[in-house]
Design a protein around this motif. Structure first.
Motif, PDB file in Angstrom:
ATOM      1  N   HIS A  82       7.816  41.313  -8.131  1.00 48.59           N
ATOM      2  CA  HIS A  82       6.389  41.465  -8.432  1.00 48.59           C
ATOM      3  C   HIS A  82       6.067  40.815  -9.791  1.00 48.59           C
ATOM      4  N   GLN A  83       6.937  41.098 -10.784  1.00 51.63           N
ATOM      5  CA  GLN A  83       6.710  40.535 -12.131  1.00 51.63           C
ATOM      6  C   GLN A  83       6.764  39.014 -12.115  1.00 51.63           C
ATOM      7  N   ASN A  84       7.731  38.450 -11.374  1.00 54.66           N
ATOM      8  CA  ASN A  84       7.878  36.989 -11.373  1.00 54.66           C
ATOM      9  C   ASN A  84       6.735  36.325 -10.604  1.00 54.66           C
ATOM     10  N   GLY A  85       6.352  36.966  -9.499  1.00 51.97           N
ATOM     11  CA  GLY A  85       5.130  36.539  -8.801  1.00 51.97           C
ATOM     12  C   GLY A  85       5.202  35.239  -8.012  1.00 51.97           C
ATOM     13  N   SER A  86       6.391  34.624  -7.915  1.00 49.53           N
ATOM     14  CA  SER A  86       6.473  33.335  -7.211  1.00 49.53           C
ATOM     15  C   SER A  86       7.034  33.478  -5.803  1.00 49.53           C
ATOM     16  N   GLY A  87       7.474  34.713  -5.459  1.00 46.45           N
ATOM     17  CA  GLY A  87       8.142  34.884  -4.166  1.00 46.45           C
ATOM     18  C   GLY A  87       9.646  34.696  -4.296  1.00 46.45           C
ATOM     19  N   TYR A  88      10.099  34.327  -5.507  1.00 46.35           N
ATOM     20  CA  TYR A  88      11.527  34.194  -5.795  1.00 46.35           C
ATOM     21  C   TYR A  88      11.855  35.084  -6.998  1.00 46.35           C
ATOM     22  N   PHE A  89      13.149  35.338  -7.211  1.00 47.50           N
ATOM     23  CA  PHE A  89      13.522  36.194  -8.336  1.00 47.50           C
ATOM     24  C   PHE A  89      13.391  35.501  -9.691  1.00 47.50           C
ATOM     25  N   VAL A  90      13.729  34.214  -9.735  1.00 48.90           N
ATOM     26  CA  VAL A  90      13.758  33.507 -11.031  1.00 48.90           C
ATOM     27  C   VAL A  90      12.985  32.194 -10.900  1.00 48.90           C
ATOM     28  N   GLY A  91      12.016  32.010 -11.797  1.00 49.62           N
ATOM     29  CA  GLY A  91      11.248  30.763 -11.769  1.00 49.62           C
ATOM     30  C   GLY A  91      10.463  30.629 -10.479  1.00 49.62           C
ATOM     31  N   ALA A  92      10.171  29.379 -10.131  1.00 48.82           N
ATOM     32  CA  ALA A  92       9.287  29.145  -8.981  1.00 48.82           C
ATOM     33  C   ALA A  92      10.008  28.531  -7.797  1.00 48.82           C
ATOM     34  N   THR A  93      11.346  28.476  -7.891  1.00 53.22           N
ATOM     35  CA  THR A  93      12.087  27.872  -6.774  1.00 53.22           C
ATOM     36  C   THR A  93      13.290  28.738  -6.392  1.00 53.22           C
ATOM     37  N   LEU A  94      13.869  28.413  -5.257  1.00 50.78           N
ATOM     38  CA  LEU A  94      15.020  29.163  -4.731  1.00 50.78           C
ATOM     39  C   LEU A  94      16.222  29.057  -5.674  1.00 50.78           C
ATOM     40  N   THR A  95      16.890  30.207  -5.897  1.00 51.30           N
ATOM     41  CA  THR A  95      18.153  30.192  -6.664  1.00 51.30           C
ATOM     42  C   THR A  95      19.195  31.016  -5.909  1.00 51.30           C
ATOM     43  N   LEU A  96      20.405  31.005  -6.466  1.00 48.68           N
ATOM     44  CA  LEU A  96      21.491  31.795  -5.872  1.00 48.68           C
ATOM     45  C   LEU A  96      21.122  33.280  -5.808  1.00 48.68           C
ATOM     46  N   ALA A  97      20.357  33.750  -6.785  1.00 49.43           N
ATOM     47  CA  ALA A  97      19.944  35.163  -6.791  1.00 49.43           C
ATOM     48  C   ALA A  97      19.202  35.496  -5.486  1.00 49.43           C
ATOM     49  N   ASP A  98      18.300  34.613  -5.083  1.00 48.51           N
ATOM     50  CA  ASP A  98      17.529  34.844  -3.855  1.00 48.51           C
ATOM     51  C   ASP A  98      18.449  34.868  -2.639  1.00 48.51           C
ATOM     52  N   ILE A  99      19.380  33.940  -2.594  1.00 48.96           N
ATOM     53  CA  ILE A  99      20.250  33.828  -1.418  1.00 48.96           C
ATOM     54  C   ILE A  99      21.147  35.059  -1.304  1.00 48.96           C
ATOM     55  N   ILE A 100      21.677  35.508  -2.439  1.00 45.02           N
ATOM     56  CA  ILE A 100      22.572  36.675  -2.410  1.00 45.02           C
ATOM     57  C   ILE A 100      21.812  37.929  -1.981  1.00 45.02           C
TER      58      ILE A 100
END
Ligand SMILES: N[C@@H](CCC(=O)N[C@@H](CS)C(=O)NCC(=O)O)C(=O)O
Length: 205
Positions: free
Chosen positions: A140-158
């Motif tokens: 919610h805080q990040n607001g991009s639909g991903y955990f970090v920044g505005a693009t897909l990262t390993l955090a999202d995949i895990i």
């Protein structure tokens, strides 16, 4: 130097190889997805660094440990954010996800059936929601639909892989968490991931 040939060896299951498969799929990287039949394991075991799978083979060199492999691949192919602080934020989510897994794993270690049932209840009613609330808040805080920044990262995949598997096993219900639900749709909406998910076999569900 970027590797020329990549082989990922594991058993015919999602297990500890799936995050790396998803990373490679997400970035559109060609790799050999080697699914070792159980009967071949006894002879292959000695050819692995620590007698376990998964193993990543890059240009003929072999490495073990699933998180090290996934982290290497994510860094190599740009799924670790852009700054050192992005990396910290990615690692923070990964460790949170590991804590959630440990909390669930504790329930499998209880021998006494009554104590086990009590711990499962507490884990489902108290611990799992606590982790889901942390994930929800970060998203919610990040607001991009991903955990970090505005693009897909390993955090999202895990976290995606973990939640998908827990939801399928009935351990997690995301109804109360709109940002997590949007996040799952977002990851599954990634064209490369979508194509990869369609190729999954029965053993991958
Ligand atoms: N910490 C290792 C654990 C690897 C592991 O436990 N691998 C299991 C499969 S999930 C294995 O190779 N089992 C067969 C054996 O130990 O002989 C990792 O994350 O890669």
């Amino acid at each position: 130097m970027a590797p020329t040939t990549i082989k990922l060896l594991y058993f015919d299951a999602r297990g500890r190889a799936e995050v790396s498969r998803l990373v490679l799929a997400a970035v559109g990287q060609q790799f050999e997805d080697i699914r070792l039949p159980r009967e071949k394991w006894a002879t292959e075991k000695a050819n692995t660094p620590f007698g376990q799978l998964p193993v990543l083979e890059i240009d003929g060199r072999r490495y073990a440990q699933s998180l090290a492999i996934a982290t290497y691949l994510a860094r190599e192919f740009g799924l670790y954010g852009t700054t050192n602080e992005d990396g910290l934020a990615v690692d923070q989510v990964i460790q949170l996800s590991i804590d959630l897994s440990s909390s669930i794993a504790r329930t499998h270690r209880k021998r006494d059936e009554t104590k086990k049932a009590e711990l499962v209840k507490k884990t489902q009613e108290v611990d799992v929601p606590k982790f889901l609330e942390f994930f929800e808040k970060l998203l919610h805080q990040n607001g991009s639909g991903y955990f970090v920044g505005a693009t897909l990262t390993l955090a999202d995949i895990i976290v995606y892989d973990q939640l998908d598997s827990l939801i399928k096993r009935g351990f997690v219900n995301t109804e109360m968490y709109p940002s997590i639900q949007a996040f799952i749709r977002n990851v599954e909406g990634n064209e490369n991931i979508k194509s990869y998910l369609k190729t999954r076999t029965e053993s991958d569900h």
